[in-house]
Design a protein around this motif. Structure first.
Motif, PDB file in Angstrom:
ATOM      1  N   ASP A 168       0.846  -1.196   0.000  1.00  0.00           N
ATOM      2  CA  ASP A 168       0.000   0.000   0.000  1.00  0.00           C
ATOM      3  C   ASP A 168       0.879   1.243   0.000  1.00  0.00           C
ATOM      4  OD1 ASP A 168      -2.778  -1.158   0.467  1.00  0.00           O
ATOM      5  OD2 ASP A 168      -1.617  -2.123   2.051  1.00  0.00           O
ATOM      6  N   PHE A 169       2.048   1.133   0.643  1.00  0.00           N
ATOM      7  CA  PHE A 169       3.021   2.222   0.667  1.00  0.00           C
ATOM      8  C   PHE A 169       4.388   1.645   0.309  1.00  0.00           C
ATOM      9  CE2 PHE A 169      -0.050   2.918   4.119  1.00  0.00           C
ATOM     10  CZ  PHE A 169      -0.601   4.132   3.730  1.00  0.00           C
ATOM     11  N   VAL A 170       5.121   2.384  -0.535  1.00  0.00           N
ATOM     12  CA  VAL A 170       6.483   1.950  -0.871  1.00  0.00           C
ATOM     13  C   VAL A 170       7.445   3.064  -0.473  1.00  0.00           C
ATOM     14  CG1 VAL A 170       8.080   1.297  -2.719  1.00  0.00           C
ATOM     15  CG2 VAL A 170       5.685   0.563  -2.829  1.00  0.00           C
ATOM     16  N   ILE A 171       8.483   2.706   0.246  1.00  0.00           N
ATOM     17  CA  ILE A 171       9.527   3.669   0.575  1.00  0.00           C
ATOM     18  C   ILE A 171      10.794   3.248  -0.147  1.00  0.00           C
ATOM     19  CG2 ILE A 171      11.096   4.371   2.436  1.00  0.00           C
ATOM     20  CD1 ILE A 171       8.755   4.766   4.210  1.00  0.00           C
ATOM     21  N   GLU A 172      11.343   4.181  -0.946  1.00  0.00           N
ATOM     22  CA  GLU A 172      12.599   3.908  -1.644  1.00  0.00           C
ATOM     23  C   GLU A 172      13.746   4.453  -0.818  1.00  0.00           C
ATOM     24  OE1 GLU A 172      11.411   3.621  -6.363  1.00  0.00           O
ATOM     25  OE2 GLU A 172      12.436   5.413  -5.620  1.00  0.00           O
ATOM     26  N   ASN A 173      14.525   3.526  -0.292  1.00  0.00           N
ATOM     27  CA  ASN A 173      15.612   3.933   0.612  1.00  0.00           C
ATOM     28  C   ASN A 173      16.948   3.966  -0.125  1.00  0.00           C
ATOM     29  OD1 ASN A 173      17.094   4.536   2.905  1.00  0.00           O
ATOM     30  ND2 ASN A 173      17.053   2.438   3.686  1.00  0.00           N
ATOM     31  N   ASN A 174      17.017   4.821  -1.144  1.00  0.00           N
ATOM     32  CA  ASN A 174      18.274   4.941  -1.894  1.00  0.00           C
ATOM     33  C   ASN A 174      19.028   6.229  -1.558  1.00  0.00           C
ATOM     34  OD1 ASN A 174      17.989   2.538  -3.348  1.00  0.00           O
ATOM     35  ND2 ASN A 174      16.599   3.533  -4.800  1.00  0.00           N
ATOM     36  N   GLY A 175      18.488   6.979  -0.615  1.00  0.00           N
ATOM     37  CA  GLY A 175      19.126   8.265  -0.295  1.00  0.00           C
ATOM     38  C   GLY A 175      19.718   8.274   1.097  1.00  0.00           C
ATOM     39  N   THR A 176      19.687   9.443   1.712  1.00  0.00           N
ATOM     40  CA  THR A 176      20.281   9.595   3.045  1.00  0.00           C
ATOM     41  C   THR A 176      19.279   9.150   4.111  1.00  0.00           C
ATOM     42  OG1 THR A 176      19.351  11.802   3.262  1.00  0.00           O
ATOM     43  CG2 THR A 176      21.555  11.641   2.276  1.00  0.00           C
ATOM     44  N   LEU A 177      19.788   9.034   5.339  1.00  0.00           N
ATOM     45  CA  LEU A 177      18.903   8.676   6.453  1.00  0.00           C
ATOM     46  C   LEU A 177      17.872   9.773   6.683  1.00  0.00           C
ATOM     47  CD1 LEU A 177      21.401   7.036   8.961  1.00  0.00           C
ATOM     48  CD2 LEU A 177      19.423   5.944   7.892  1.00  0.00           C
ATOM     49  N   GLU A 178      18.284  11.010   6.416  1.00  0.00           N
ATOM     50  CA  GLU A 178      17.359  12.136   6.582  1.00  0.00           C
ATOM     51  C   GLU A 178      16.185  11.998   5.598  1.00  0.00           C
ATOM     52  OE1 GLU A 178      19.349  15.851   6.141  1.00  0.00           O
ATOM     53  OE2 GLU A 178      17.553  16.987   6.715  1.00  0.00           O
ATOM     54  N   GLN A 179      16.520  11.626   4.357  1.00  0.00           N
ATOM     55  CA  GLN A 179      15.455  11.429   3.358  1.00  0.00           C
ATOM     56  C   GLN A 179      14.536  10.274   3.753  1.00  0.00           C
ATOM     57  OE1 GLN A 179      18.170  11.174   0.072  1.00  0.00           O
ATOM     58  NE2 GLN A 179      17.552  13.158  -0.748  1.00  0.00           N
ATOM     59  N   LEU A 180      15.140   9.271   4.382  1.00  0.00           N
ATOM     60  CA  LEU A 180      14.334   8.127   4.840  1.00  0.00           C
ATOM     61  C   LEU A 180      13.345   8.592   5.912  1.00  0.00           C
ATOM     62  CD1 LEU A 180      13.840   5.058   4.705  1.00  0.00           C
ATOM     63  CD2 LEU A 180      15.584   4.782   6.461  1.00  0.00           C
ATOM     64  N   HIS A 181      13.855   9.376   6.863  1.00  0.00           N
ATOM     65  CA  HIS A 181      12.983   9.931   7.912  1.00  0.00           C
ATOM     66  C   HIS A 181      11.803  10.686   7.308  1.00  0.00           C
ATOM     67  CE1 HIS A 181      15.956   9.136  11.087  1.00  0.00           C
ATOM     68  NE2 HIS A 181      14.985   9.425  11.925  1.00  0.00           N
ATOM     69  N   GLU A 182      12.098  11.520   6.310  1.00  0.00           N
ATOM     70  CA  GLU A 182      11.037  12.328   5.687  1.00  0.00           C
ATOM     71  C   GLU A 182       9.959  11.443   5.065  1.00  0.00           C
ATOM     72  OE1 GLU A 182      13.032  14.855   2.890  1.00  0.00           O
ATOM     73  OE2 GLU A 182      14.039  15.963   4.501  1.00  0.00           O
ATOM     74  N   GLN A 183      10.415  10.390   4.366  1.00  0.00           N
ATOM     75  CA  GLN A 183       9.438   9.500   3.712  1.00  0.00           C
ATOM     76  C   GLN A 183       8.592   8.745   4.731  1.00  0.00           C
ATOM     77  OE1 GLN A 183      10.509   7.348  -0.040  1.00  0.00           O
ATOM     78  NE2 GLN A 183      12.563   7.662   0.750  1.00  0.00           N
ATOM     79  N   VAL A 184       9.240   8.309   5.815  1.00  0.00           N
ATOM     80  CA  VAL A 184       8.491   7.581   6.848  1.00  0.00           C
ATOM     81  C   VAL A 184       7.478   8.526   7.501  1.00  0.00           C
ATOM     82  CG1 VAL A 184       8.638   6.257   8.994  1.00  0.00           C
ATOM     83  CG2 VAL A 184      10.416   5.991   7.256  1.00  0.00           C
ATOM     84  N   ALA A 185       7.889   9.756   7.719  1.00  0.00           N
ATOM     85  CA  ALA A 185       6.979  10.738   8.335  1.00  0.00           C
ATOM     86  C   ALA A 185       5.743  10.949   7.452  1.00  0.00           C
ATOM     87  CB  ALA A 185       7.706  12.052   8.575  1.00  0.00           C
ATOM     88  N   LYS A 186       5.930  10.933   6.133  1.00  0.00           N
ATOM     89  CA  LYS A 186       4.786  11.099   5.211  1.00  0.00           C
ATOM     90  C   LYS A 186       3.817   9.922   5.327  1.00  0.00           C
ATOM     91  CE  LYS A 186       6.716  14.028   1.670  1.00  0.00           C
ATOM     92  NZ  LYS A 186       7.678  13.900   0.583  1.00  0.00           N
ATOM     93  N   VAL A 187       4.368   8.724   5.371  1.00  0.00           N
ATOM     94  CA  VAL A 187       3.513   7.538   5.521  1.00  0.00           C
ATOM     95  C   VAL A 187       2.796   7.606   6.876  1.00  0.00           C
ATOM     96  CG1 VAL A 187       3.495   5.018   5.747  1.00  0.00           C
ATOM     97  CG2 VAL A 187       4.931   6.104   4.006  1.00  0.00           C
ATOM     98  N   TRP A 188       3.540   8.010   7.879  1.00  0.00           N
ATOM     99  CA  TRP A 188       2.970   8.108   9.239  1.00  0.00           C
ATOM    100  C   TRP A 188       1.762   9.043   9.258  1.00  0.00           C
ATOM    101  CZ3 TRP A 188       2.865   5.587  13.601  1.00  0.00           C
ATOM    102  CH2 TRP A 188       2.408   6.221  14.754  1.00  0.00           C
ATOM    103  N   GLN A 189       1.883  10.156   8.548  1.00  0.00           N
ATOM    104  CA  GLN A 189       0.767  11.118   8.489  1.00  0.00           C
ATOM    105  C   GLN A 189      -0.481  10.448   7.932  1.00  0.00           C
ATOM    106  OE1 GLN A 189       1.973  14.452   6.168  1.00  0.00           O
ATOM    107  NE2 GLN A 189       2.651  15.641   7.942  1.00  0.00           N
ATOM    108  N   GLN A 190      -0.274   9.597   6.927  1.00  0.00           N
ATOM    109  CA  GLN A 190      -1.431   8.955   6.302  1.00  0.00           C
ATOM    110  C   GLN A 190      -2.031   7.856   7.175  1.00  0.00           C
ATOM    111  OE1 GLN A 190      -1.002   8.156   1.965  1.00  0.00           O
ATOM    112  NE2 GLN A 190       1.018   9.039   2.263  1.00  0.00           N
ATOM    113  N   ILE A 191      -1.191   7.107   7.863  1.00  0.00           N
ATOM    114  CA  ILE A 191      -1.742   5.975   8.619  1.00  0.00           C
ATOM    115  C   ILE A 191      -2.239   6.363  10.012  1.00  0.00           C
ATOM    116  CG2 ILE A 191      -0.525   4.114   7.422  1.00  0.00           C
ATOM    117  CD1 ILE A 191       1.554   4.100   9.543  1.00  0.00           C
ATOM    118  N   SER A 192      -1.729   7.461  10.544  1.00  0.00           N
ATOM    119  CA  SER A 192      -2.144   7.818  11.900  1.00  0.00           C
ATOM    120  C   SER A 192      -3.220   8.908  11.870  1.00  0.00           C
ATOM    121  CB  SER A 192      -0.938   8.263  12.735  1.00  0.00           C
ATOM    122  OG  SER A 192      -0.352   9.407  12.146  1.00  0.00           O
ATOM    123  N   ALA A 193      -3.701   9.236  10.667  1.00  0.00           N
ATOM    124  CA  ALA A 193      -4.710  10.320  10.547  1.00  0.00           C
ATOM    125  C   ALA A 193      -6.039   9.871  11.147  1.00  0.00           C
ATOM    126  CB  ALA A 193      -4.891  10.689   9.093  1.00  0.00           C
TER     127      ALA A 193
END
Ligand code: ADP
Length: 193
Positions: A168-193
């Motif tokens: 349902d959600f795909v996170i592409e972890n090809n960048g920095t850890l900071e970018q990973l955090h940002e992507q996870v935060a976006k998914v979090w916004q959708q699932i915890s809404a």
């Protein structure tokens, strides 16, 4: 909300589950539960002693995990017997944990072989972490794993192309850890809404 988290070895699942935990999720560690369901006094313990005999016990009367691992490593039938004891007990324990929590809590379950074992149906949503194989390899080597061991495990796992078909959600972890955090935060916004 029950969120299944998966991805290949070295994709960044453990890192993602730590970020989700920091954001407020309850993270279930299947390895910990698989041990807990064989503690003395549990029904799993009784079934294991019945199935494998008291030779699997240590001096204190607990299950000696090394003896048990050796036994099942050497014989696929014994492994199947152990799985038939542990697997339902883990499912029951996870259900118990989820039922003790309010619906609004995001419960995360990290399961590497979700695609291979067709476990999607157990979850409300599936989050898949993908990353280029070369990057996964180099991150795992940095973590101290052996290249041949990594290759063998990757060969036994599905490909990212296969995995994303159940996500349902795909996170592409090809960048920095900071970018990973940002992507996870976006998914979090959708699932915890
Ligand atoms: P998995 O649980 O899927 O096997 P991990 O989360 O343990 O993967 O990640 C593998 C290794 O790569 C770890 O050492 C982790 O710290 C590191 N790592 C994960 N994502 C990144 C990233 N975006 N940048 C740098 N290192 C990363």
């Amino acid at each position: 909300m029950y969120l299944g988290l998966s991805g290949g070895i070295g994709s960044g699942k453990s890192t993602v589950s730590k970020i989700l935990y920091a954001l407020g999720a309850v993270v279930i560690d299947a390895d910990v539960i698989a041990k807990e369901v064989l503690f003395p006094g549990t029904s799993g313990f009784g079934s294991a002693v019945n199935a494998f005999g008291s030779a699997i016990l240590d001096n204190e009367g607990s299950i000696d995990r090394k003896s048990l691992a050796k036994l099942v490593f050497e014989d696929p039938n014994e492994l199947a017997k152990l799985e038939a004891i542990v697997h339902p007990a883990v499912v029951a324990r996870v259900t118990e944990i989820r039922e003790s929590l309010p619906e609004s809590v995001v419960v995360v379950y990290d399961t590497p072989l979700m695609f291979e074992k067709q476990l999607k149906g157990q979850f409300d949503k599936v989050l898949m972490v993908v990353a280029d194989s070369d990057l996964r390899r180099s991150r795992l080597v940095e973590r101290g794993l052996d290249l041949a061991d990594i290759a063998a495990r990757m060969d036994n796992q599905a490909t990212d192309e296969e995995r994303v078909t159940i996500a349902d959600f795909v996170i592409e972890n090809n960048g920095t850890l900071e970018q990973l955090h940002e992507q996870v935060a976006k998914v979090w916004q959708q699932i915890s809404a």
